[in-house]
Structure formats: structure tokens, C-alpha cells
Write a protein that holds these residues in place. Structure first.
Motif, PDB file in Angstrom:
ATOM      1  N   ASN A   1       0.825  -1.205   0.000  1.00  0.00           N
ATOM      2  CA  ASN A   1       0.000   0.000   0.000  1.00  0.00           C
ATOM      3  C   ASN A   1       0.864   1.262   0.000  1.00  0.00           C
ATOM      4  N   GLN A   2       2.020   1.190   0.635  1.00  0.00           N
ATOM      5  CA  GLN A   2       2.952   2.316   0.564  1.00  0.00           C
ATOM      6  C   GLN A   2       3.441   2.498  -0.868  1.00  0.00           C
ATOM      7  N   GLY A   3       3.679   1.373  -1.546  1.00  0.00           N
ATOM      8  CA  GLY A   3       4.090   1.432  -2.947  1.00  0.00           C
ATOM      9  C   GLY A   3       2.997   1.981  -3.840  1.00  0.00           C
ATOM     10  N   PHE A   4       1.739   1.674  -3.514  1.00  0.00           N
ATOM     11  CA  PHE A   4       0.610   2.200  -4.277  1.00  0.00           C
ATOM     12  C   PHE A   4       0.565   3.723  -4.185  1.00  0.00           C
ATOM     13  N   ALA A   5       0.828   4.269  -2.998  1.00  0.00           N
ATOM     14  CA  ALA A   5       0.858   5.724  -2.831  1.00  0.00           C
ATOM     15  C   ALA A   5       1.958   6.340  -3.696  1.00  0.00           C
ATOM     16  N   LEU A   6       3.107   5.688  -3.766  1.00  0.00           N
ATOM     17  CA  LEU A   6       4.215   6.182  -4.592  1.00  0.00           C
ATOM     18  C   LEU A   6       3.883   6.073  -6.075  1.00  0.00           C
ATOM     19  N   PHE A   7       3.161   5.018  -6.461  1.00  0.00           N
ATOM     20  CA  PHE A   7       2.733   4.860  -7.852  1.00  0.00           C
ATOM     21  C   PHE A   7       1.835   6.023  -8.259  1.00  0.00           C
ATOM     22  N   GLN A   8       0.909   6.399  -7.387  1.00  0.00           N
ATOM     23  CA  GLN A   8       0.012   7.514  -7.696  1.00  0.00           C
ATOM     24  C   GLN A   8       0.795   8.813  -7.877  1.00  0.00           C
ATOM     25  N   LYS A   9       1.793   9.012  -7.043  1.00  0.00           N
ATOM     26  CA  LYS A   9       2.562  10.256  -7.068  1.00  0.00           C
ATOM     27  C   LYS A   9       3.491  10.339  -8.272  1.00  0.00           C
ATOM     28  N   ASN A  10       4.112   9.200  -8.633  1.00  0.00           N
ATOM     29  CA  ASN A  10       5.199   9.245  -9.611  1.00  0.00           C
ATOM     30  C   ASN A  10       4.871   8.672 -10.987  1.00  0.00           C
ATOM     31  N   CYS A  11       3.838   7.839 -11.094  1.00  0.00           N
ATOM     32  CA  CYS A  11       3.623   7.091 -12.342  1.00  0.00           C
ATOM     33  C   CYS A  11       2.292   7.361 -13.024  1.00  0.00           C
ATOM     34  N   LEU A  12       1.263   7.654 -12.241  1.00  0.00           N
ATOM     35  CA  LEU A  12      -0.100   7.677 -12.775  1.00  0.00           C
ATOM     36  C   LEU A  12      -0.349   8.852 -13.714  1.00  0.00           C
ATOM     37  N   ALA A  13       0.499   9.865 -13.660  1.00  0.00           N
ATOM     38  CA  ALA A  13       0.318  10.995 -14.573  1.00  0.00           C
ATOM     39  C   ALA A  13       0.544  10.590 -16.026  1.00  0.00           C
ATOM     40  N   CYS A  14       1.361   9.566 -16.242  1.00  0.00           N
ATOM     41  CA  CYS A  14       1.694   9.135 -17.608  1.00  0.00           C
ATOM     42  C   CYS A  14       1.154   7.756 -17.943  1.00  0.00           C
ATOM     43  N   HIS A  15       0.983   6.895 -16.944  1.00  0.00           N
ATOM     44  CA  HIS A  15       0.654   5.487 -17.195  1.00  0.00           C
ATOM     45  C   HIS A  15      -0.689   5.083 -16.602  1.00  0.00           C
ATOM     46  N   ARG A  16      -1.344   4.176 -17.276  1.00  0.00           N
ATOM     47  CA  ARG A  16      -2.482   3.473 -16.701  1.00  0.00           C
ATOM     48  C   ARG A  16      -2.000   2.130 -16.180  1.00  0.00           C
ATOM     49  N   LEU A  17      -2.849   1.475 -15.402  1.00  0.00           N
ATOM     50  CA  LEU A  17      -2.561   0.115 -14.940  1.00  0.00           C
ATOM     51  C   LEU A  17      -3.899  -0.621 -14.885  1.00  0.00           C
ATOM     52  N   ASN A  18      -3.945  -1.800 -15.475  1.00  0.00           N
ATOM     53  CA  ASN A  18      -5.219  -2.528 -15.634  1.00  0.00           C
ATOM     54  C   ASN A  18      -6.247  -1.684 -16.394  1.00  0.00           C
TER      55      ASN A  18
END
Length: 273
Positions: free
Chosen positions: A182-199
Motif C-alpha cells: 500500500n505504501q508502494g501504491f501511494a508512490l505509484f500515484q505520485k510518480n507514475c499515474l500521470a503518464c501510465h495506466r494500470l489494468n
């Protein structure tokens, strides 16, 4: 096409390139406080000031802007709200409101491109970072990532949190709130979700999906995946590459491992779009 027609087209194209930039508008969709700001209005805002940004994230050098504190524009927004800054090219930065409202430490500013004094292009053949660009002073104090510097901003919207809008991004519900995944999920939202989708989940129109059909942890060895996130061009070089590298200052080694842990976890939770 005859020669005169071609000359006329070339002359017209040259004329367009020589014209000054036109004013733009910024749409703030903040619920009851929705408002559209014009460039001229923002340049005359009572809190506008000249600001020098050291080692600007997008220009890779010191830049000087006319800018307004973002907090001054977010009427009615509270620290626990969630915002999305959408750029002209489809980049969709997911932003927690709290850092944007700060008046000390890392502070967010809306830089405004004056049509009479346009900013330089980001690179040869590219546009500038305008008409509006979210920049930060003292970003290290708030661990601000490059994805929190959206440029070519067209709108800022108050949104429901990512977890509510996109359940396909969620880790296993059985995990505790402080679980590393869940900590990694928070980092994904901050650093990756602006450019990438997942599922298939997310609003970005920029980079590839990070789980469908394959998750990067399924085709990168762990060391190579870390290297790719740190410096994408060190593994894959192509002229149109847009992914920035995430240095240890932006994404410490512990956080990088947590982010990869989330991706590994989601490789076992594929949901077809």
C-alpha cells in the motif's frame, strides 16, 4: 501544385510562426468555486511576482517566471482534497491538495507565459512549457517529484481520490493500511499515474499500461528495472522518449523498492480493460 501556390503556402507558414503567442485560459473546476482565468487576468493578479526557479525540472536550467501562488487560486479547496492537473497533451497529474496549499517549505506556483515575452521551447521543434506551468520553490523540502511539475496546463479539477475512481488499481483489500504494498501504491500515484495506466485504469493518455498485457516486473530483471526507472535512456534510447529518470533525491532507494513491490503485487491482479 504550381510554384506560386507553393510560395504562398510557405509565406503563410512563415507568417504564422512569426505571430506572437495568443492569450490562453486556465479552467479551474473546483466544485462551487469553478472559474476560468485568462492570461491577462493572472498577469495582473495582486499576488503575482517575478520568481526564479533554480534548475527547473523541465528546462534543466535556472528559469525566471511571472507566477502566482497556486494556493491563492484554489478557492474552497481543503488539504485533504484531491486535484488533477490536465495538460494540453493529455498528461494528467494526480495531486494531493495539501502540498499545493503550503505557504512554507516546498511551495507551488502557477507560472504564466506572457504572450509578449514567450518562454523558450522545451527542446528543438517543441512547444514551450506554457501557457501555464506548475513550478515549485524549495521542492526538496517536500520531496516533490518531477510528475508534480505539469506544464502546458489547461485545467485543474477537484476529483474523487484515485482509489475511489479506479478500483482496478487497488492492492488486495486484505492487506493492512501500512503494508509495504500500500505504501508502494501511494508512490505509484505520485510518480507514475500521470503518464501510465494500470489494468486500463487511469486518465493518462501518455505512456503504456503497466500491467496489461505484461507488467514490467515480468520482463525486466529487478536490477534492470531499477536502472530503467533511474535512467530510462541508459537501457532504451529513442528520439521521442519522454519518460524522465527518477534520481535518488526524488525517489530514494527504499521508495523505489516499495514502488517495484506494488508493481510485482499487481502482476498477480490483472484486470482486462
Amino acid at each position: 501544385m504550381d510554384g506560386d501556390h507553393l510560395k504562398n503556402l510557405i509565406a503563410f507558414g512563415a507568417l504564422l510562426l512569426s505571430l506572437p503567442l495568443s492569450a490562453a485560459q486556465l479552467d479551474l473546476q473546483l466544485g462551487a468555486h469553478t472559474r476560468t482565468w485568462q492570461t491577462e487576468e493572472l498577469l495582473k493578479h495582486p499576488l503575482v511576482q517575478t520568481l526564479t526557479i533554480k534548475n527547473d525540472v523541465s528546462y534543466k536550467k535556472d528559469m525566471t517566471y511571472r507566477a502566482v501562488p497556486v494556493a491563492a487560486l484554489l478557492t474552497g479547496i481543503k488539504p485533504d482534497d484531491h486535484l488533477q492537473a490536465v495538460a494540453l497533451d493529455g498528461f494528467a497529474a494526480e495531486l494531493a491538495a495539501a502540498p499545493l496549499l503550503n505557504s512554507k517549505g516546498a511551495r507551488a506556483w502557477l507560472a504564466i507565459e506572457d504572450p509578449a515575452q514567450p518562454w523558450p521551447p522545451l527542446s528543438a521543434g517543441k512547444h514551450s512549457a506554457g501557457p501555464f506551468y506548475l513550478v515549485w520553490t524549495d521542492p526538496q523540502a517536500g520531496h516533490i517529484s518531477p510528475e508534480q511539475w505539469p506544464f502546458e496546463v489547461a485545467s485543474i479539477k477537484r476529483m474523487a481520490p484515485v482509489a475511489e475512481r479506479f478500483p482496478a488499481l487497488l492492492p488486495d483489500a486484505k492487506l493492512k493500511a501500512d503494508d509495504p504494498v500500500n505504501q508502494g501504491f501511494a508512490l505509484f500515484q505520485k510518480n507514475c499515474l500521470a503518464c501510465h495506466r494500470l489494468n486500463g485504469a487511469g486518465d493518462a493518455q501518455f505512456g503504456p499500461d503497466l500491467n496489461i498485457p505484461y507488467n514490467p516486473t515480468e520482463y525486466f530483471g529487478a536490477d534492470f528495472l531499477k536502472r530503467y526507472i533511474r535512467d530510462p535512456q541508459s537501457l532504451r534510447q529513442w528520439p521521442q522518449a519522454k519518460m524522465p529518470g527518477f534520481s535518488a533525491d526524488v525517489l530514494p532507494e527504499k521508495d523505489l523498492q516499495l514502488l517495484i513491490g506494488y508493481l510485482q503485487h499487481m502482476a498477480g491482479r490483472k484486470v482486462k480493460p
